[in-house]
Motif scaffolding. Sequence first.
Motif, PDB file in Angstrom:
ATOM      1  N   VAL A 159       0.834  -1.208   0.000  1.00  0.00           N
ATOM      2  CA  VAL A 159       0.000   0.000   0.000  1.00  0.00           C
ATOM      3  C   VAL A 159       0.867   1.255   0.000  1.00  0.00           C
ATOM      4  CG1 VAL A 159      -1.545   1.383   1.429  1.00  0.00           C
ATOM      5  CG2 VAL A 159      -2.098  -0.985   0.977  1.00  0.00           C
ATOM      6  N   ALA A 160       1.801   1.346   0.957  1.00  0.00           N
ATOM      7  CA  ALA A 160       2.647   2.539   1.052  1.00  0.00           C
ATOM      8  C   ALA A 160       3.526   2.676  -0.192  1.00  0.00           C
ATOM      9  CB  ALA A 160       3.505   2.481   2.317  1.00  0.00           C
ATOM     10  N   SER A 204      19.190   4.031   0.119  1.00  0.00           N
ATOM     11  CA  SER A 204      17.759   3.755   0.294  1.00  0.00           C
ATOM     12  C   SER A 204      16.923   4.851  -0.372  1.00  0.00           C
ATOM     13  CB  SER A 204      17.413   3.661   1.783  1.00  0.00           C
ATOM     14  OG  SER A 204      18.124   2.610   2.383  1.00  0.00           O
ATOM     15  N   TYR A 205      16.397   4.531  -1.542  1.00  0.00           N
ATOM     16  CA  TYR A 205      15.536   5.453  -2.280  1.00  0.00           C
ATOM     17  C   TYR A 205      14.221   4.749  -2.590  1.00  0.00           C
ATOM     18  CZ  TYR A 205      19.196   8.922  -3.164  1.00  0.00           C
ATOM     19  OH  TYR A 205      20.146   9.899  -3.011  1.00  0.00           O
ATOM     20  N   VAL A 206      13.122   5.474  -2.484  1.00  0.00           N
ATOM     21  CA  VAL A 206      11.815   4.971  -2.878  1.00  0.00           C
ATOM     22  C   VAL A 206      11.176   6.016  -3.772  1.00  0.00           C
ATOM     23  CG1 VAL A 206       9.533   4.263  -2.107  1.00  0.00           C
ATOM     24  CG2 VAL A 206      11.540   3.598  -0.778  1.00  0.00           C
ATOM     25  N   ALA A 207      10.792   5.622  -4.978  1.00  0.00           N
ATOM     26  CA  ALA A 207      10.203   6.533  -5.966  1.00  0.00           C
ATOM     27  C   ALA A 207      11.103   7.744  -6.202  1.00  0.00           C
ATOM     28  CB  ALA A 207       8.812   6.972  -5.529  1.00  0.00           C
ATOM     29  N   TRP A 242      12.759  14.566  -6.849  1.00  0.00           N
ATOM     30  CA  TRP A 242      12.442  15.422  -5.713  1.00  0.00           C
ATOM     31  C   TRP A 242      12.079  16.844  -6.144  1.00  0.00           C
ATOM     32  CZ3 TRP A 242      17.120  12.969  -6.527  1.00  0.00           C
ATOM     33  CH2 TRP A 242      18.188  13.755  -6.910  1.00  0.00           C
ATOM     34  N   GLN A 243      12.284  17.144  -7.451  1.00  0.00           N
ATOM     35  CA  GLN A 243      11.855  18.449  -7.972  1.00  0.00           C
ATOM     36  C   GLN A 243      10.615  18.315  -8.865  1.00  0.00           C
ATOM     37  OE1 GLN A 243      15.265  20.263  -9.855  1.00  0.00           O
ATOM     38  NE2 GLN A 243      16.406  20.434  -7.923  1.00  0.00           N
ATOM     39  N   SER A 244      10.567  17.263  -9.686  1.00  0.00           N
ATOM     40  CA  SER A 244       9.414  17.103 -10.599  1.00  0.00           C
ATOM     41  C   SER A 244       8.181  16.579  -9.860  1.00  0.00           C
ATOM     42  CB  SER A 244       9.780  16.159 -11.743  1.00  0.00           C
ATOM     43  OG  SER A 244      10.137  14.878 -11.256  1.00  0.00           O
ATOM     44  N   ASN A 245       8.406  15.774  -8.821  1.00  0.00           N
ATOM     45  CA  ASN A 245       7.289  15.253  -8.020  1.00  0.00           C
ATOM     46  C   ASN A 245       7.585  15.471  -6.535  1.00  0.00           C
ATOM     47  OD1 ASN A 245       5.410  13.861  -9.984  1.00  0.00           O
ATOM     48  ND2 ASN A 245       7.323  12.824 -10.484  1.00  0.00           N
ATOM     49  N   HIS A 278       2.239   8.511  -6.960  1.00  0.00           N
ATOM     50  CA  HIS A 278       2.161   9.951  -6.652  1.00  0.00           C
ATOM     51  C   HIS A 278       0.746  10.396  -6.280  1.00  0.00           C
ATOM     52  CE1 HIS A 278       6.169   9.937  -8.346  1.00  0.00           C
ATOM     53  NE2 HIS A 278       5.722   9.652  -9.550  1.00  0.00           N
ATOM     54  N   ASN A 279       0.079   9.606  -5.443  1.00  0.00           N
ATOM     55  CA  ASN A 279      -1.277   9.977  -5.045  1.00  0.00           C
ATOM     56  C   ASN A 279      -1.411  10.039  -3.515  1.00  0.00           C
ATOM     57  OD1 ASN A 279      -1.157   7.271  -4.444  1.00  0.00           O
ATOM     58  ND2 ASN A 279      -2.909   6.668  -5.686  1.00  0.00           N
ATOM     59  N   GLY A 280      -0.353  10.511  -2.867  1.00  0.00           N
ATOM     60  CA  GLY A 280      -0.369  10.635  -1.411  1.00  0.00           C
ATOM     61  C   GLY A 280      -1.049  11.913  -0.959  1.00  0.00           C
TER      62      GLY A 280
END
Length: 697
Positions: A72-73, A318-321, A116-119, A80-82
């Motif tokens: 889910v997370a 450690s990167y996510v999206a 981190w800039q576009s989204n 990108h729907n948080g």
Amino acid sequence: MARIGGDVGGTNTDIILETFSSDSVGAGTFRHKVPSTTQDQSIGVLQGVLEVCDKAGIQRSEVSTIVHGTTVATNISIEHNGAEVGMLTTKGFRDILHIGRHKRPHNFSLHFDVPWQSNPLVKRRHRIPISERILPPSGEVEVPLDEEEVRQAARKFKDAGIKSVIVGFLFSFLNKDHELRAKEIVLEEMPDAYVCCSCEVVDAMREYERFSTTAMNAYVGPKTSMYLNNLERQLKEHGIDADLRIIQSNGGLATVDSCCEKPVNILMSGPAGGVIGGSFFADLDAEKNIITVDIGGTSADISTLAEGDIKIMNPRDSYVAGHPVMVPMIDLITIGAGGGSIAYIDEAGGFQVGPRSAGSMPGPACYGRGGEEPTVTDANILLGRLDPDQMLGGDLKIDASLSHKAIKEKIADPLGMSVKDAALGIIKIVNNNMALAIRSNSVARGVDPREFMLMPFGGAGPVHGPALAEEVNAKGVIAPPAPGITSAAGLLTTSLQYEVTRSYLCELTSIRGNQFEVLQSLLKDLDDEATNKLIKDGVEPSHIRLTRFAECRYHGQGFELRAEIPDGELSSDSIQQVIENFHRQHDTDYGYRYDEAEVELVTLRVVGESASRILEWKELAPAEGNSLEEAFMYERETTFDAGQTLITPRYDRSKLMRGHVISGPALIMQDDSTSLVPPGWSASVSRFGNLMISKSS
């Protein structure tokens, strides 16, 4: 009494139930699959739980624990729907989340994307600077917190309809007072808001990563909390008053309350169970060096375990999206390659497979649910590597003609090739994609796959295992006893676990003054914090195990490595042991060490865990001269990688016994997966039911 493990995949939700009073193989285990419900994962999980209880013939009230692996997370961050997030930060540092580290994701590209800039997790207009300042290294207050500014900012957030807020102040890991007070004020103005402080989410140095991690926590928090609470409520409404536990990214379990507070810890919840399960089944037969390859319907998750150790990723990686997330995660790679991966011809005429997936709805073309694009599963059906009438034990209805139609129309005819060659091409491309990922997780890190067994699992894993093993030169293949539910089984083999951190910079090699006493005090605080978290979850103090780490680096380095701290009171001898542990870890990771260099401590970390009951998996009965006749099912044509089509026997895996050896070509069938034994290979059945597949000598 019984326990249930439930793992949600892109195509299917896998369920395993263990009863505590059976003498049968698998210790009274029952396996089940249902289609994943991507619109609301809890629907599929609840359906699977109820159906497996009926299948096992137990009352719902007999279920004591449910362990859940969820994406889910992860999906919120990828799609990108948080939540819309507001941020309070130190005046002058509003743009830290935008600036980042000035890293270029692709050094020589002029068209790369900066996630981190576009989204952004927090839009600039929702980042409000606050007058306050904490100074290093002691955490003294230079500028007091302007509480009225905080109150006005909270009112702006409320007027803008924002319901998720983070507080990230400079150097709060040295002094939490300003952040915690700002949180109190925000909650006074916005009682229903989801509010978290950076010192609560990740209490460690590096402002950008700390702020990014906290922002991700608030971004996925509201929806994740709603999902977990809703699932817990639905289970109770259906008569299942069980303890619900969630697997975290580091492989440990946590309560629903803990995961609602820090959902950032379950961003890699889904893949973690597979690594744990693979390790469990390999360890049953004393195999320590394995590469796990979890091939489901949507993705393939790959992890390398040396000497049985499940490696935790370095926080810098450690990167996510595309966003740095500084929380402990199992070291693995995920690529878009699975049974549902779609084969297509791109705009340049190139033959591609994945990462786009057909998922569970509509699924592969052969499912007959409206899918018209060919997938990896369709290719396996057409080549005879999967039998249409045996999918999920015959419960999943398959139309092989739809596979032929999709591959012919979308791939074979446009490329001017035969349907068989097109299907073989799909398999070769997806295998090559996975092989590249396996090498990046092994060879590229100094690991020689020739000393490792490949462990493919997931519904699509064992049918691809031998080709992957040959591609990366692995020793052989281990197909676990229940490939399709290995991730779910892993959920029943791990422990309740929490990690707590505190940053403190000092030179360990020349520790001096009161630094030793400060270290001792910090370690005690961390021990108490980890212990209290477990006691809060109902764990007896005598059942708690604490493991302490010092995250160190050579003086002048930018990042650190974990070095274990010996148990007991801190002493000069234990400090020396930490230094030696760091040198050894550096040599393992990078191939060299500097014994004379200064070793600097950056962060202390304590892992508190309480061992859970381990899934019982009993030995198979020995074959003792029994032939394979009872396990033989039938023969059909199967096409192998070299293009030859051979009459290939099928064997029922449930009727195989310890010591049985099957020479290829052969397919070994079971409800949740199919294992492929190519010509020139053989499969032997181990004590605990693992299939050891290797090239015949």
